[in-house]
Design a protein around this motif. Structure first.
Motif, PDB file in Angstrom:
ATOM      1  N   ARG A  10     -11.414  17.743  -1.045  1.00  0.00           N
ATOM      2  CA  ARG A  10     -10.483  17.201  -0.043  1.00  0.00           C
ATOM      3  C   ARG A  10      -9.340  16.456  -0.724  1.00  0.00           C
ATOM      4  O   ARG A  10      -8.192  16.565  -0.309  1.00  0.00           O
ATOM      5  CB  ARG A  10     -11.207  16.241   0.918  1.00  0.00           C
ATOM      6  N   LEU A  11      -9.643  15.703  -1.807  1.00  0.00           N
ATOM      7  CA  LEU A  11      -8.578  15.010  -2.544  1.00  0.00           C
ATOM      8  C   LEU A  11      -7.636  16.031  -3.164  1.00  0.00           C
ATOM      9  O   LEU A  11      -6.416  15.880  -3.106  1.00  0.00           O
ATOM     10  CB  LEU A  11      -9.155  14.090  -3.623  1.00  0.00           C
ATOM     11  N   ARG A  12      -8.188  17.093  -3.750  1.00  0.00           N
ATOM     12  CA  ARG A  12      -7.365  18.144  -4.375  1.00  0.00           C
ATOM     13  C   ARG A  12      -6.416  18.751  -3.338  1.00  0.00           C
ATOM     14  O   ARG A  12      -5.224  18.924  -3.594  1.00  0.00           O
ATOM     15  CB  ARG A  12      -8.282  19.210  -4.970  1.00  0.00           C
ATOM     16  N   ALA A  13      -6.923  19.052  -2.144  1.00  0.00           N
ATOM     17  CA  ALA A  13      -6.095  19.616  -1.079  1.00  0.00           C
ATOM     18  C   ALA A  13      -5.065  18.608  -0.588  1.00  0.00           C
ATOM     19  O   ALA A  13      -3.909  18.968  -0.330  1.00  0.00           O
ATOM     20  CB  ALA A  13      -6.979  20.072   0.084  1.00  0.00           C
ATOM     21  N   PHE A  14      -5.459  17.334  -0.491  1.00  0.00           N
ATOM     22  CA  PHE A  14      -4.561  16.275  -0.041  1.00  0.00           C
ATOM     23  C   PHE A  14      -3.379  16.130  -0.997  1.00  0.00           C
ATOM     24  O   PHE A  14      -2.224  16.098  -0.575  1.00  0.00           O
ATOM     25  CB  PHE A  14      -5.341  14.956   0.047  1.00  0.00           C
ATOM     26  N   VAL A  15      -3.671  16.072  -2.289  1.00  0.00           N
ATOM     27  CA  VAL A  15      -2.603  15.941  -3.291  1.00  0.00           C
ATOM     28  C   VAL A  15      -1.747  17.196  -3.314  1.00  0.00           C
ATOM     29  O   VAL A  15      -0.519  17.117  -3.392  1.00  0.00           O
ATOM     30  CB  VAL A  15      -3.190  15.634  -4.687  1.00  0.00           C
ATOM     31  N   GLY A  16      -2.382  18.360  -3.199  1.00  0.00           N
ATOM     32  CA  GLY A  16      -1.628  19.616  -3.197  1.00  0.00           C
ATOM     33  C   GLY A  16      -0.672  19.728  -2.033  1.00  0.00           C
ATOM     34  O   GLY A  16       0.466  20.174  -2.187  1.00  0.00           O
ATOM     35  N   SER A  17      -1.111  19.301  -0.858  1.00  0.00           N
ATOM     36  CA  SER A  17      -0.247  19.417   0.320  1.00  0.00           C
ATOM     37  C   SER A  17       0.813  18.323   0.396  1.00  0.00           C
ATOM     38  O   SER A  17       1.898  18.551   0.906  1.00  0.00           O
ATOM     39  CB  SER A  17      -1.081  19.420   1.604  1.00  0.00           C
TER      40      SER A  17
ATOM     41  N   MET B  62       0.836  -1.181   0.000  1.00  0.00           N
ATOM     42  CA  MET B  62       0.000   0.000   0.000  1.00  0.00           C
ATOM     43  C   MET B  62       0.883   1.247   0.000  1.00  0.00           C
ATOM     44  O   MET B  62       1.898   1.305   0.649  1.00  0.00           O
ATOM     45  CB  MET B  62      -0.915  -0.039   1.229  1.00  0.00           C
ATOM     46  N   SER B  63       0.445   2.224  -0.742  1.00  0.00           N
ATOM     47  CA  SER B  63       1.187   3.474  -0.829  1.00  0.00           C
ATOM     48  C   SER B  63       1.174   4.206   0.517  1.00  0.00           C
ATOM     49  O   SER B  63       0.279   4.055   1.321  1.00  0.00           O
ATOM     50  CB  SER B  63       0.530   4.353  -1.902  1.00  0.00           C
ATOM     51  N   ALA B  64       2.185   5.011   0.756  1.00  0.00           N
ATOM     52  CA  ALA B  64       2.249   5.787   1.992  1.00  0.00           C
ATOM     53  C   ALA B  64       1.198   6.898   1.999  1.00  0.00           C
ATOM     54  O   ALA B  64       0.794   7.352   3.053  1.00  0.00           O
ATOM     55  CB  ALA B  64       3.640   6.379   2.159  1.00  0.00           C
ATOM     56  N   ASP B  65       0.750   7.339   0.835  1.00  0.00           N
ATOM     57  CA  ASP B  65      -0.237   8.399   0.741  1.00  0.00           C
ATOM     58  C   ASP B  65      -1.630   7.777   0.635  1.00  0.00           C
ATOM     59  O   ASP B  65      -2.024   7.289  -0.411  1.00  0.00           O
ATOM     60  CB  ASP B  65       0.035   9.278  -0.485  1.00  0.00           C
ATOM     61  N   VAL B  66      -2.366   7.787   1.767  1.00  0.00           N
ATOM     62  CA  VAL B  66      -3.694   7.179   1.811  1.00  0.00           C
ATOM     63  C   VAL B  66      -4.734   8.250   2.059  1.00  0.00           C
ATOM     64  O   VAL B  66      -4.646   9.011   3.024  1.00  0.00           O
ATOM     65  CB  VAL B  66      -3.782   6.089   2.903  1.00  0.00           C
ATOM     66  N   PHE B  67      -5.715   8.307   1.185  1.00  0.00           N
ATOM     67  CA  PHE B  67      -6.836   9.230   1.291  1.00  0.00           C
ATOM     68  C   PHE B  67      -8.060   8.406   1.648  1.00  0.00           C
ATOM     69  O   PHE B  67      -8.398   7.442   0.957  1.00  0.00           O
ATOM     70  CB  PHE B  67      -7.044   9.946  -0.046  1.00  0.00           C
TER      71      PHE B  67
ATOM     72  N   ALA C  68      -8.303  13.416  -9.972  1.00  0.00           N
ATOM     73  CA  ALA C  68      -6.909  12.955  -9.964  1.00  0.00           C
ATOM     74  C   ALA C  68      -6.247  13.178 -11.318  1.00  0.00           C
ATOM     75  O   ALA C  68      -5.093  13.606 -11.386  1.00  0.00           O
ATOM     76  CB  ALA C  68      -6.856  11.478  -9.576  1.00  0.00           C
ATOM     77  N   ARG C  69      -6.968  12.898 -12.391  1.00  0.00           N
ATOM     78  CA  ARG C  69      -6.394  13.114 -13.726  1.00  0.00           C
ATOM     79  C   ARG C  69      -6.026  14.568 -13.940  1.00  0.00           C
ATOM     80  O   ARG C  69      -4.993  14.884 -14.509  1.00  0.00           O
ATOM     81  CB  ARG C  69      -7.372  12.697 -14.808  1.00  0.00           C
ATOM     82  N   ARG C  70      -6.889  15.448 -13.482  1.00  0.00           N
ATOM     83  CA  ARG C  70      -6.621  16.885 -13.630  1.00  0.00           C
ATOM     84  C   ARG C  70      -5.404  17.309 -12.816  1.00  0.00           C
ATOM     85  O   ARG C  70      -4.765  18.305 -13.143  1.00  0.00           O
ATOM     86  CB  ARG C  70      -7.845  17.686 -13.205  1.00  0.00           C
TER      87      ARG C  70
ATOM     88  N   GLU D 166       0.802   9.379  -6.687  1.00  0.00           N
ATOM     89  CA  GLU D 166       0.028   8.145  -6.584  1.00  0.00           C
ATOM     90  C   GLU D 166      -0.604   8.123  -5.195  1.00  0.00           C
ATOM     91  O   GLU D 166       0.084   8.304  -4.194  1.00  0.00           O
ATOM     92  CB  GLU D 166       0.927   6.926  -6.761  1.00  0.00           C
ATOM     93  N   VAL D 167      -1.912   7.932  -5.160  1.00  0.00           N
ATOM     94  CA  VAL D 167      -2.642   7.960  -3.904  1.00  0.00           C
ATOM     95  C   VAL D 167      -3.501   6.711  -3.798  1.00  0.00           C
ATOM     96  O   VAL D 167      -4.186   6.330  -4.749  1.00  0.00           O
ATOM     97  CB  VAL D 167      -3.532   9.221  -3.805  1.00  0.00           C
ATOM     98  N   THR D 168      -3.470   6.084  -2.640  1.00  0.00           N
ATOM     99  CA  THR D 168      -4.374   4.985  -2.336  1.00  0.00           C
ATOM    100  C   THR D 168      -5.624   5.594  -1.723  1.00  0.00           C
ATOM    101  O   THR D 168      -5.541   6.369  -0.782  1.00  0.00           O
ATOM    102  CB  THR D 168      -3.719   4.000  -1.349  1.00  0.00           C
ATOM    103  N   VAL D 169      -6.784   5.249  -2.286  1.00  0.00           N
ATOM    104  CA  VAL D 169      -8.061   5.787  -1.819  1.00  0.00           C
ATOM    105  C   VAL D 169      -8.846   4.663  -1.162  1.00  0.00           C
ATOM    106  O   VAL D 169      -9.204   3.682  -1.812  1.00  0.00           O
ATOM    107  CB  VAL D 169      -8.871   6.395  -2.986  1.00  0.00           C
ATOM    108  N   ASP D 170      -9.110   4.808   0.119  1.00  0.00           N
ATOM    109  CA  ASP D 170      -9.882   3.822   0.875  1.00  0.00           C
ATOM    110  C   ASP D 170     -11.348   4.236   0.826  1.00  0.00           C
ATOM    111  O   ASP D 170     -11.741   5.246   1.400  1.00  0.00           O
ATOM    112  CB  ASP D 170      -9.388   3.777   2.317  1.00  0.00           C
ATOM    113  N   ILE D 171     -12.159   3.449   0.103  1.00  0.00           N
ATOM    114  CA  ILE D 171     -13.583   3.773  -0.014  1.00  0.00           C
ATOM    115  C   ILE D 171     -14.443   2.756   0.728  1.00  0.00           C
ATOM    116  O   ILE D 171     -15.639   2.621   0.452  1.00  0.00           O
ATOM    117  CB  ILE D 171     -14.028   3.916  -1.485  1.00  0.00           C
TER     118      ILE D 171
END
Length: 113
Positions: free
Chosen positions: A23-30, A1-6, A61-63, A35-40
């Motif tokens: 929230r994803l946009r802010a998470f990726v920006g900060s 699993m990636s270290a970056d988990v949303f 994410a694509r944007r 590459e982000v693992t998204v727990d849904i």
């Protein structure tokens, strides 16, 4: 699993989807993650809102030039995503690739068009 988990906190209503994407946009920006693992897992249900969450997060994410890996996708949602041709979002990093097992060719017996 990636270290970056949303983590998408649930339950999610249709009016919550833009906020989840923000929230994803802010998470990726900060984090600067590419590459982000998204727990849904908390979304839980397989309905139109769950599909909207997945597709809108992918678009966001694509944007951001970021790839997503979805984890804890429920059985029902997994089946629905597969049925819609979006099954690649589960457990694998989303990449633009040709579908595997599809071969294009020309049959010499086919008339030219």
């Amino acid at each position: 699993m990636s270290a970056d988990v949303f983590i998408v906190r649930g339950p999610v209503a249709r009016e919550d989807v833009p906020g989840v994407c923000e929230r994803l946009r802010a998470f990726v920006g900060s984090s600067g993650a590419r590459e982000v693992t998204v727990d849904i897992g908390a979304v839980g249900r397989a309905d139109a809102v769950a599909l909207e969450v997945v597709t809108r997060l992918r678009l966001t994410a694509r944007r951001l030039d970021c790839r997503l890996r979805f984890v804890n996708v429920g059985c029902g949602l997994s089946g629905l995503l597969g049925w819609l041709g979006l099954g690649e979002v589960q457990g694998e990093v989303e990449e633009r690739e040709e579908a595997r097992g599809v071969q294009e060719g020309v049959d010499s017996g086919d008339p030219a068009r």
